[in-house]
Design a protein around this motif. Structure first.
Motif, PDB file in Angstrom:
ATOM      1  N   HIS A  16      10.338  17.610  24.544  1.00 42.27           N
ATOM      2  CA  HIS A  16      11.481  18.452  24.178  1.00 42.27           C
ATOM      3  C   HIS A  16      11.161  19.280  22.931  1.00 42.27           C
ATOM      4  CE1 HIS A  16      15.687  19.537  24.042  1.00 42.27           C
ATOM      5  NE2 HIS A  16      15.689  19.276  22.744  1.00 42.27           N
ATOM      6  N   ARG A  17      10.456  18.676  22.011  1.00 42.64           N
ATOM      7  CA  ARG A  17      10.093  19.345  20.754  1.00 42.64           C
ATOM      8  C   ARG A  17       8.959  20.346  20.971  1.00 42.64           C
ATOM      9  NH1 ARG A  17       6.162  17.273  17.297  1.00 42.64           N
ATOM     10  NH2 ARG A  17       6.129  15.315  18.452  1.00 42.64           N
ATOM     11  N   LEU A  35       7.508  21.585  24.073  1.00 41.64           N
ATOM     12  CA  LEU A  35       7.431  22.536  25.196  1.00 41.64           C
ATOM     13  C   LEU A  35       7.812  23.972  24.817  1.00 41.64           C
ATOM     14  CD1 LEU A  35       8.562  20.424  28.290  1.00 41.64           C
ATOM     15  CD2 LEU A  35       6.370  21.606  27.995  1.00 41.64           C
ATOM     16  N   PRO A  36       8.893  24.181  24.034  1.00 42.94           N
ATOM     17  CA  PRO A  36       9.212  25.576  23.668  1.00 42.94           C
ATOM     18  C   PRO A  36       8.082  26.230  22.877  1.00 42.94           C
ATOM     19  CG  PRO A  36      11.025  24.092  23.098  1.00 42.94           C
ATOM     20  CD  PRO A  36       9.890  23.224  23.508  1.00 42.94           C
ATOM     21  N   LEU A  37       7.399  25.439  22.043  1.00 38.90           N
ATOM     22  CA  LEU A  37       6.281  25.995  21.265  1.00 38.90           C
ATOM     23  C   LEU A  37       5.131  26.382  22.191  1.00 38.90           C
ATOM     24  CD1 LEU A  37       6.182  23.389  18.313  1.00 38.90           C
ATOM     25  CD2 LEU A  37       7.450  25.543  18.451  1.00 38.90           C
ATOM     26  N   GLU A  63       5.385  27.179  25.425  1.00 43.24           N
ATOM     27  CA  GLU A  63       5.773  28.349  26.234  1.00 43.24           C
ATOM     28  C   GLU A  63       5.638  29.634  25.419  1.00 43.24           C
ATOM     29  OE1 GLU A  63       6.141  28.143  29.407  1.00 43.24           O
ATOM     30  OE2 GLU A  63       6.294  25.961  29.473  1.00 43.24           O
ATOM     31  N   SER A  64       6.068  29.598  24.173  1.00 37.85           N
ATOM     32  CA  SER A  64       6.005  30.855  23.424  1.00 37.85           C
ATOM     33  C   SER A  64       4.565  31.177  23.027  1.00 37.85           C
ATOM     34  CB  SER A  64       6.997  30.874  22.260  1.00 37.85           C
ATOM     35  OG  SER A  64       6.426  30.357  21.118  1.00 37.85           O
TER      36      SER A  64
END
Ligand code: IPE
Ligand code: IPE
Ligand code: MG
Ligand code: MG
Ligand code: MG
Length: 291
Positions: free
Chosen positions: A10-11, A13-15, A17-18
């Protein structure tokens, strides 16, 4: 420990993807090659390999951000391998990550080129690692895991699968190369970027080796499942007479094998404390995954 992987994903994955998006910016509207590369790289994969790079780095005591180029480079090689794996000359698949395969959208020639260019881009990204010696070591690790003694070698054995009658040892060797090599390399890259002490580096390499094998065993088990949940065509291995553990040992024995591999993976982490909990929970997640 059970939810550690979930929380870490959760912590992180966004990093991831970007960062992937940043390493592959959209080209001009007419740039079909970039569009084809982005289509596969940025489609919704589980991102197990980049997560493994970052979590191994953190378990070693490093900062995940420093390992991001290595994490993205591995995912690029993985995306390349999937595009080529799906081509008519290989597994001839129509569905990947819940969408039409790359060649179905862009045609075979563009799909081949998109794979080639993702492979090249992965090494360009590794060159962003600031310390030249570390960058060189990463290049070597990723190149070896990809090429003639790694993923490509495994794919070559897999392609002969229909006609070959492999023994259990030979199927294991195939799995280790085809899928295991890149997953093991992910753990090693994370250890390297996290400046792991030798004992921990060794443990992470062994852990990566066990879960790499486990990952393909569970992929083969899932092939008997449901296309909608998998986001790829189920039943391909049987239809194409692939040599898999499921075909050789049957489902029950295969599940026992998966549990034994998971146990071994967990044992390799005994030199770590709670800092490796996310990796422990990742091993269990791979064993129990449904897609
Ligand atoms: C599928 O890999 C191909 C194998 C090497 C077994 P993944 O199951 O990691 O695929 P994505 O990245 O989540 O789509
Ligand atoms: C592919 O193995 C491994 C790669 C190197 C891409 P599979 O052919 O079993 O992967 P899926 O099931 O198509 O994802
Ligand atoms: Mg294949
Ligand atoms: Mg395939
Ligand atoms: Mg498969």
């Amino acid at each position: 420990m059970n939810d550690s992987f979930k929380q870490a994903a959760h912590r992180l994955l966004p990093l991831i993807e970007s960062a992937l998006e940043g390493y592959l910016p959209a080209g001009k509207a007419s740039d079909r090659l970039t569009e084809a590369m982005r289509y596969s790289l940025l489609s919704p994969g589980k991102r197990i390999r980049p997560l493994l790079v970052l979590l191994s780095c953190e378990a070693a005591g490093g900062d995940a951000e420093t390992a991001m180029p290595a994490a993205c480079a591995v995912e690029m090689v993985h995306a390349f391998s999937l595009i080529h794996d799906d081509l008519p000359g290989m597994d001839n698949d129509d569905l990947r990550r819940g969408k039409p395969t790359n060649h179905k959208v862009y045609g075979e020639a563009e799909a081949i080129l998109a794979g080639d260019a993702l492979l090249a881009q992965s090494f360009t990204v590794l060159c962003e690692i600031e310390e030249p010696e570390k960058a060189m070591r990463c290049v070597r690790i990723l190149a070896q895991a990809t090429g003639m003694r790694g993923m490509c070698a495994g794919q070559s054995l897999d392609m002969r699968g229909a006609s070959a009658q492999y023994s259990r040892a030979e199927i294991e060797a195939l799995h280790r190369l085809k899928t295991g090599a890149l997953i093991r390399a992910s753990a090693i890259l994370g250890a390297l970027m996290g400046d792991a002490k030798p004992e921990r580096e060794k443990a992470l390499a062994l852990y990566g080796e066990r879960i790499g094998l486990l990952f393909q065993v569970t992929d083969d088990l899932l092939d008997g499942g449901d296309s909608a949940r998998l986001g790829k065509t189920a039943g391909k291995d049987e239809a194409q007479h692939k040599q898999t553990f499921v075909q050789l040992l049957g489902t029950e024995e295969c599940r026992r094998y998966a549990s034994a591999l998971t146990q071994e993976a967990l044992e390799t982490l005994d030199v770590f404390g709670t800092e490796a909990d996310a990796l422990r929970s990742l091993a269990i997640k791979i064993r129990d995954r449904d897609h």
